[in-house]
Design an enzyme around this catalytic site. Structure first.
Site, PDB file in Angstrom:
ATOM      1  N   LYS A  51       0.844  -1.193   0.000  1.00  0.00           N
ATOM      2  CA  LYS A  51       0.000   0.000   0.000  1.00  0.00           C
ATOM      3  C   LYS A  51       0.880   1.244   0.000  1.00  0.00           C
ATOM      4  O   LYS A  51       2.072   1.189   0.277  1.00  0.00           O
ATOM      5  CB  LYS A  51      -0.940  -0.003   1.199  1.00  0.00           C
TER       6      LYS A  51
ATOM      7  N   TYR B 191      16.181  29.505   9.213  1.00  0.00           N
ATOM      8  CA  TYR B 191      14.974  30.244   9.562  1.00  0.00           C
ATOM      9  C   TYR B 191      14.720  30.184  11.062  1.00  0.00           C
ATOM     10  O   TYR B 191      14.898  29.153  11.704  1.00  0.00           O
ATOM     11  CB  TYR B 191      13.765  29.662   8.831  1.00  0.00           C
TER      12      TYR B 191
END
Length: 357
Positions: free
Chosen positions: A35, A253
């Site tokens: 999956k 950042y």
């Protein structure tokens, strides 16, 4: 010049991991769970290497059709079944085994016009409370299914929420045994963790997922370090810039990281747009030229920074392993507060894949 971030898939490791599963569950047949595009590895890349499996288990009808059209003729199990009655003609055409977990699916099966019966996995709610029938209803549902001409072989199916714990299957197995009662049908219960650590749950079919790709169902690599499992996916990149920091200078950042001393950092061409977790904290493990180090500062969209103190020889072009054989994906996931499953599935389409046979 091509950006250096890439994912390498070791198909030899994948073959090895399937063999490890067979040794762990020698009496059971194996559903290889593919999956989420084979846990982010790419179903088209890996399925043929897994031909030794007994069947493939997945969610999306498109991926099932891909397997059939690529030449797979063995069993295909749709783990969540059909999502609407309109899908049943495709299940019929491509001969897919379907799970059944809700009343509306019984009605849809009874009313469908199929060329041949479909094999059914009857889902028992083992206490996880996602999908499945309550144990008290399973015997009645089983008899209903047996009266439907569109139904072929019926297998009892359940899942475990806590199979990575020593006693994590006990309550679920009590519910499963209550549900099964005197039903004479094959069973498919064991996921990756149960396959490894609870052999009494293996029965006729096991459904390994994460262990096929070489990561731990518990999220801790040490739990599988002695099993022989090997990582299939390696996320590599390289240093594209170097900065020399003075004490007190900051990185990235938000200026989260502050240099405690003079230090060199390397800027790596990989970021959260590639699938690396933005939430990874400082010191998340990485390997630079095979030497273990850690990240510094906030992960950016396209770049992240690593400490070059342990590897002073490193510089522009030095290879960086973000996870793989040296840096276990479980260790990166633990640092980032998630699981290896998510990191595998988060690989971005823009990252090229190199397949090693």
């Amino acid at each position: 010049m091509t950006r250096p971030a890439k994912v390498e898939l070791d198909l030899g490791a994948l073959r090895n991991n399937l063999q490890v599963v067979r040794k762990a569950a020698p009496a059971a047949r194996v559903w290889s769970v593919v999956k989420a595009n084979a846990y982010g590895h790419g179903l088209a890349h890996v399925w043929s290497t897994m031909r030794a499996t007994d069947g493939f288990a997945m969610l999306n009808i498109e991926e099932a059709i891909l397997l059939r059209e690529a030449g797979w003729k063995g069993p295909v199990l749709m783990l969540e079944g059909f999502f609407s009655a309109d899908e049943l003609p495709l299940f019929d055409q491509y001969r897919l085994t379907t799970s059944v977990h809700s009343n509306w699916q019984l009605k849809a099966l009874a009313e469908a016009r199929l060329k041949a019966p479909l094999d059914i996995y009857l889902k028992i709610n083992s206490g996880m409370n996602r999908l499945g029938f309550a144990p008290s209803r399973v015997a009645v549902i089983y008899q209903q299914l047996r009266r439907i001409s569109n139904v072929g072989e019926i297998t009892l199916m359940a899942h475990f929420a806590d199979a990575d714990k020593p006693d994590g299957v006990d309550q679920a197995m009590t519910r499963i045994e209550l549900a099964a009662g005197e039903i004479d049908a094959p069973r498919s219960l064991a996921n990756s963790a149960a396959t490894l650590w609870h052999p009494h749950t293996q029965h006729q079919w096991v459904r390994p997922g994460i262990i096929l790709y070489g990561a731990s169902p518990s999220g801790n690599w040490q739990d599988i370090a002695n099993t022989g499992l090997k990582p299939v996916m390696t996320f590599n990149s390289a240093i594209i810039g170097v900065q020399n920091l003075m004490p007190g200078e900051r990185v990235g950042y938000g200026s989260r990281f502050q240099a405690p001393r003079e230090m060199r950092i390397g800027i790596v061409a990989a970021g959260y747009a590639d699938g690396y977790p933005r939430c990874a904290p400082d010191s998340t493990p990485v390997a630079v030229e095979g030497v273990m180090s850690g990240t510094v500062g906030m992960v950016s969209m396209d770049m992240l920074a690593v400490d070059l103190t342990p590897c002073p020889q490193a510089g522009i072009g030095s290879p960086v392993e973000l996870w793989g054989n040296l840096v276990k994906i479980d260790a990166v996931a633990q640092a980032a507060g998630t699981v290896g499953y998510e990191l595998m599935c988060a690989k971005a389409p823009r990252v090229p894949v190199v397949v090693k046979h």
